[in-house]
Write a protein that holds these residues in place. Structure first.
Motif, PDB file in Angstrom:
ATOM      1  N   TYR A  71       0.837  -1.205   0.000  1.00 39.43           N
ATOM      2  CA  TYR A  71       0.000   0.000   0.000  1.00 39.43           C
ATOM      3  C   TYR A  71       0.871   1.255   0.000  1.00 39.43           C
ATOM      4  CZ  TYR A  71       0.063   1.796   4.902  1.00 39.43           C
ATOM      5  OH  TYR A  71       0.409   2.369   6.101  1.00 39.43           O
ATOM      6  N   THR A  72       2.052   1.165   0.609  1.00 37.87           N
ATOM      7  CA  THR A  72       2.965   2.306   0.603  1.00 37.87           C
ATOM      8  C   THR A  72       3.490   2.590  -0.805  1.00 37.87           C
ATOM      9  OG1 THR A  72       3.640   1.833   2.877  1.00 37.87           O
ATOM     10  CG2 THR A  72       5.093   3.229   1.573  1.00 37.87           C
ATOM     11  N   ILE A  73       3.932   1.543  -1.500  1.00 33.02           N
ATOM     12  CA  ILE A  73       4.445   1.706  -2.861  1.00 33.02           C
ATOM     13  C   ILE A  73       3.367   2.261  -3.785  1.00 33.02           C
ATOM     14  CG2 ILE A  73       5.279   0.450  -4.885  1.00 33.02           C
ATOM     15  CD1 ILE A  73       6.751  -1.420  -2.977  1.00 33.02           C
ATOM     16  N   LEU A  74       2.162   1.719  -3.691  1.00 35.85           N
ATOM     17  CA  LEU A  74       1.067   2.165  -4.561  1.00 35.85           C
ATOM     18  C   LEU A  74       0.667   3.598  -4.265  1.00 35.85           C
ATOM     19  CD1 LEU A  74      -0.986  -1.137  -4.459  1.00 35.85           C
ATOM     20  CD2 LEU A  74      -0.006  -0.101  -6.517  1.00 35.85           C
ATOM     21  N   GLN A  91      -5.115   3.681  -6.918  1.00 39.66           N
ATOM     22  CA  GLN A  91      -5.814   3.904  -5.663  1.00 39.66           C
ATOM     23  C   GLN A  91      -6.703   2.731  -5.266  1.00 39.66           C
ATOM     24  OE1 GLN A  91      -5.987   6.715  -3.155  1.00 39.66           O
ATOM     25  NE2 GLN A  91      -3.967   6.267  -3.993  1.00 39.66           N
ATOM     26  N   PHE A  92      -7.251   2.036  -6.244  1.00 40.39           N
ATOM     27  CA  PHE A  92      -8.055   0.844  -5.954  1.00 40.39           C
ATOM     28  C   PHE A  92      -7.211  -0.195  -5.214  1.00 40.39           C
ATOM     29  CE2 PHE A  92      -9.419  -3.460  -6.957  1.00 40.39           C
ATOM     30  CZ  PHE A  92     -10.780  -3.425  -6.727  1.00 40.39           C
ATOM     31  N   PHE A  93      -6.028  -0.481  -5.760  1.00 45.54           N
ATOM     32  CA  PHE A  93      -5.176  -1.492  -5.142  1.00 45.54           C
ATOM     33  C   PHE A  93      -4.516  -0.968  -3.863  1.00 45.54           C
ATOM     34  CE2 PHE A  93      -5.457  -3.200  -9.473  1.00 45.54           C
ATOM     35  CZ  PHE A  93      -5.795  -4.513  -9.180  1.00 45.54           C
ATOM     36  N   PHE A  97      -4.860  -2.956  -0.144  1.00 47.73           N
ATOM     37  CA  PHE A  97      -3.797  -3.335   0.787  1.00 47.73           C
ATOM     38  C   PHE A  97      -3.859  -2.528   2.083  1.00 47.73           C
ATOM     39  CE2 PHE A  97      -1.811  -4.643  -3.312  1.00 47.73           C
ATOM     40  CZ  PHE A  97      -1.703  -5.998  -3.021  1.00 47.73           C
ATOM     41  N   ALA A  98      -4.311  -1.279   2.012  1.00 49.29           N
ATOM     42  CA  ALA A  98      -4.409  -0.460   3.218  1.00 49.29           C
ATOM     43  C   ALA A  98      -5.475  -1.009   4.159  1.00 49.29           C
ATOM     44  CB  ALA A  98      -4.725   0.987   2.849  1.00 49.29           C
ATOM     45  N   VAL A  99      -6.628  -1.371   3.627  1.00 45.81           N
ATOM     46  CA  VAL A  99      -7.698  -1.932   4.449  1.00 45.81           C
ATOM     47  C   VAL A  99      -7.267  -3.284   5.021  1.00 45.81           C
ATOM     48  CG1 VAL A  99     -10.056  -2.848   4.402  1.00 45.81           C
ATOM     49  CG2 VAL A  99      -9.532  -0.698   3.250  1.00 45.81           C
ATOM     50  N   ALA A 100      -6.571  -4.085   4.221  1.00 43.36           N
ATOM     51  CA  ALA A 100      -6.071  -5.366   4.709  1.00 43.36           C
ATOM     52  C   ALA A 100      -5.081  -5.155   5.854  1.00 43.36           C
ATOM     53  CB  ALA A 100      -5.400  -6.133   3.571  1.00 43.36           C
ATOM     54  N   GLU A 101      -4.219  -4.169   5.714  1.00 43.96           N
ATOM     55  CA  GLU A 101      -3.248  -3.867   6.775  1.00 43.96           C
ATOM     56  C   GLU A 101      -3.953  -3.471   8.060  1.00 43.96           C
ATOM     57  OE1 GLU A 101      -1.443  -1.513   9.576  1.00 43.96           O
ATOM     58  OE2 GLU A 101      -2.601  -0.483   8.019  1.00 43.96           O
ATOM     59  N   LEU A 102      -4.941  -2.599   7.951  1.00 41.02           N
ATOM     60  CA  LEU A 102      -5.656  -2.136   9.140  1.00 41.02           C
ATOM     61  C   LEU A 102      -6.387  -3.297   9.813  1.00 41.02           C
ATOM     62  CD1 LEU A 102      -6.255   0.470  10.713  1.00 41.02           C
ATOM     63  CD2 LEU A 102      -8.349   0.698   9.366  1.00 41.02           C
ATOM     64  N   MET A 103      -7.001  -4.146   9.010  1.00 41.65           N
ATOM     65  CA  MET A 103      -7.705  -5.313   9.535  1.00 41.65           C
ATOM     66  C   MET A 103      -6.750  -6.214  10.313  1.00 41.65           C
ATOM     67  SD  MET A 103      -9.606  -8.244   7.280  1.00 41.65           S
ATOM     68  CE  MET A 103      -8.078  -8.533   6.346  1.00 41.65           C
ATOM     69  N   LEU A 104      -5.574  -6.480   9.739  1.00 40.61           N
ATOM     70  CA  LEU A 104      -4.609  -7.363  10.392  1.00 40.61           C
ATOM     71  C   LEU A 104      -3.997  -6.723  11.630  1.00 40.61           C
ATOM     72  CD1 LEU A 104      -2.859  -8.836   7.232  1.00 40.61           C
ATOM     73  CD2 LEU A 104      -4.445  -9.995   8.770  1.00 40.61           C
ATOM     74  N   ALA A 105      -3.866  -5.404  11.612  1.00 45.08           N
ATOM     75  CA  ALA A 105      -3.347  -4.709  12.793  1.00 45.08           C
ATOM     76  C   ALA A 105      -4.275  -4.915  13.987  1.00 45.08           C
ATOM     77  CB  ALA A 105      -3.187  -3.217  12.503  1.00 45.08           C
ATOM     78  N   TYR A 106      -5.581  -4.836  13.746  1.00 47.75           N
ATOM     79  CA  TYR A 106      -6.549  -5.074  14.826  1.00 47.75           C
ATOM     80  C   TYR A 106      -6.517  -6.539  15.281  1.00 47.75           C
ATOM     81  CZ  TYR A 106      -8.590  -0.434  14.385  1.00 47.75           C
ATOM     82  OH  TYR A 106      -8.776   0.925  14.393  1.00 47.75           O
ATOM     83  N   LEU A 153       1.551  15.307  -1.477  1.00 46.08           N
ATOM     84  CA  LEU A 153       0.878  14.648  -0.359  1.00 46.08           C
ATOM     85  C   LEU A 153       0.993  13.133  -0.473  1.00 46.08           C
ATOM     86  CD1 LEU A 153      -2.396  16.805  -0.164  1.00 46.08           C
ATOM     87  CD2 LEU A 153      -0.283  17.064   1.173  1.00 46.08           C
ATOM     88  N   TYR A 154       0.884  12.609  -1.678  1.00 44.35           N
ATOM     89  CA  TYR A 154       1.008  11.165  -1.870  1.00 44.35           C
ATOM     90  C   TYR A 154       2.452  10.694  -1.690  1.00 44.35           C
ATOM     91  CZ  TYR A 154      -3.818  10.516  -3.344  1.00 44.35           C
ATOM     92  OH  TYR A 154      -5.196  10.433  -3.360  1.00 44.35           O
ATOM     93  N   LEU A 155       3.415  11.543  -2.036  1.00 47.12           N
ATOM     94  CA  LEU A 155       4.820  11.165  -1.839  1.00 47.12           C
ATOM     95  C   LEU A 155       5.150  11.011  -0.356  1.00 47.12           C
ATOM     96  CD1 LEU A 155       6.619  13.366  -4.526  1.00 47.12           C
ATOM     97  CD2 LEU A 155       6.352  10.878  -4.535  1.00 47.12           C
ATOM     98  N   VAL A 156       4.496  11.793   0.491  1.00 46.13           N
ATOM     99  CA  VAL A 156       4.711  11.670   1.942  1.00 46.13           C
ATOM    100  C   VAL A 156       4.343  10.266   2.410  1.00 46.13           C
ATOM    101  CG1 VAL A 156       3.937  12.492   4.206  1.00 46.13           C
ATOM    102  CG2 VAL A 156       4.394  14.126   2.375  1.00 46.13           C
ATOM    103  N   GLY A 157       3.392   9.634   1.713  1.00 48.60           N
ATOM    104  CA  GLY A 157       2.955   8.295   2.091  1.00 48.60           C
ATOM    105  C   GLY A 157       4.005   7.217   1.951  1.00 48.60           C
ATOM    106  N   LEU A 158       5.175   7.553   1.386  1.00 46.02           N
ATOM    107  CA  LEU A 158       6.253   6.573   1.245  1.00 46.02           C
ATOM    108  C   LEU A 158       7.028   6.356   2.542  1.00 46.02           C
ATOM    109  CD1 LEU A 158       7.708   7.617  -2.234  1.00 46.02           C
ATOM    110  CD2 LEU A 158       6.523   5.486  -1.691  1.00 46.02           C
ATOM    111  N   ILE A 159       6.789   7.176   3.542  1.00 41.25           N
ATOM    112  CA  ILE A 159       7.548   7.099   4.792  1.00 41.25           C
ATOM    113  C   ILE A 159       7.502   5.710   5.442  1.00 41.25           C
ATOM    114  CG2 ILE A 159       7.634   7.963   7.175  1.00 41.25           C
ATOM    115  CD1 ILE A 159       6.971  10.717   6.106  1.00 41.25           C
ATOM    116  N   PRO A 160       6.339   5.019   5.450  1.00 41.87           N
ATOM    117  CA  PRO A 160       6.317   3.704   6.111  1.00 41.87           C
ATOM    118  C   PRO A 160       7.323   2.695   5.561  1.00 41.87           C
ATOM    119  CG  PRO A 160       4.085   4.461   5.742  1.00 41.87           C
ATOM    120  CD  PRO A 160       4.988   5.435   5.045  1.00 41.87           C
ATOM    121  N   LEU A 161       7.765   2.868   4.308  1.00 39.41           N
ATOM    122  CA  LEU A 161       8.757   1.938   3.763  1.00 39.41           C
ATOM    123  C   LEU A 161      10.022   1.922   4.615  1.00 39.41           C
ATOM    124  CD1 LEU A 161       8.716   2.220  -0.133  1.00 39.41           C
ATOM    125  CD2 LEU A 161       8.075   0.283   1.286  1.00 39.41           C
TER     126      LEU A 161
END
Length: 282
Positions: A71-74, A91-93, A97-106, A153-161
């Motif tokens: 989700y970070t790469i996308l 954004q679809f993909f 992956f973002a929703v899957a990550e959040l689900m697994l985090a919980y 703003l979207y480039l900032v999203g690369l930080i989690p990598l």
């Protein structure tokens, strides 16, 4: 690692609606297609369900790390989208992956914490997710002065990598999964078996929870998606003005998440959920 992932997960998920006006203008999206494109992107949450089944087989840790990276790469790749189709596909993909990550985090939080502290743990994770929304809202206030505008703003999203590369070794597999892994291998059950068991053992509860979540998101997502666009176009708000409103309003969510979780630890999940669900639409 879960905290960082949840912060940027919600950061990524909020960018499309926040910068909708700027994205629409830059990519030349017709007004009568905005709702359809937004719906397609949000439907990316549906395939995320299958990552839960995969995590039951391969482990929470492995699947969680994969979803964070993808989700970070996308999200970062979205900054380079040159047309509407590319933007929507990325954004679809990314949402999947973002929703899957959040689900697994919980899942990790609920499996690792004792029952008496699970409500607070889930609430704390919710608070961190609210911080991610707040970060998106704050940075959106500078969208008109940032280099490359909404793309920055979207480039900032690369930080989690960088965070994953540094912290991945400190995230162990949950003990709950380790304890049951050998049992699963011995039984050799099918991948879809957990879904069947869930529907067979708790049909009423699953139905009620599903209906509540569906109706809540059905009404809330439409308003949330068009809210920033409406205020900017119909009332002449500037991005920084929306950021101020969102920042102070969202601060309630940061405090409210752990508080609600602790209440559920003391008085039970059902009572607290019912009370907050009743108060929310009011």
């Amino acid at each position: 690692l879960l905290g960082v992932a949840c912060i940027f997960d919600q950061y990524d998920l909020h960018l499309f609606s926040l910068a909708l006006v700027q994205i629409q203008a830059d990519l030349g999206i017709p007004e009568d297609q905005i709702g359809d494109l937004g719906a397609i992107v949000r439907l990316g949450a549906l395939p995320a369900f299958f990552f839960g089944l995969i995590a039951d087989r391969l482990g929470r840790r492995r699947v969680l790390l994969v979803t964070i990276v993808l989700y970070t790469i996308l999200t970062g790749a979205t900054a380079f989208a040159q047309d509407t189709m590319t933007f929507v596909v990325l954004q679809f993909f990314a949402r999947m992956f973002a929703v899957a990550e959040l689900m697994l985090a919980y899942v990790v939080v609920t499996e690792e914490l004792d029952p008496a502290d699970r409500g607070w743990g889930v609430g704390a994770l919710t608070a961190l997710a609210a911080c991610g929304s707040g970060l998106a809202i704050v940075l959106f206030g500078f969208v008109e002065i940032l280099p490359f505008g909404w793309r920055a703003l979207y480039l900032v999203g690369l930080i989690p990598l960088a965070c994953v590369a540094w912290m991945r070794r400190t995230l162990p597999e949950t003990q709950h999964f380790v304890d049951h892994q050998s049992e699963q291998e011995e039984k050799k059950t099918s991948w879809i078996r957990p879904v069947i068991d869930l529907a067979r053992m708790y049909p009423g509860r699953i139905l009620v929870v599903a209906v509540v979540i569906f109706l809540l998101n059905f009404t809330e997502n439409a308003a949330g998606f068009f809210g920033p666009k409406y205020l900017q176009e119909a009332h002449g708000w500037l991005p920084w003005q929306y950021s101020v409103m969102g920042f102070f309003g969202g601060a309630i969510g940061i405090v409210g998440g752990p508080y609600a979780g602790r209440l559920s630890d003391q008085y039970g999940r059902k009572k607290v959920v019912a009370a907050f669900l009743f108060a929310h639409p009011l």
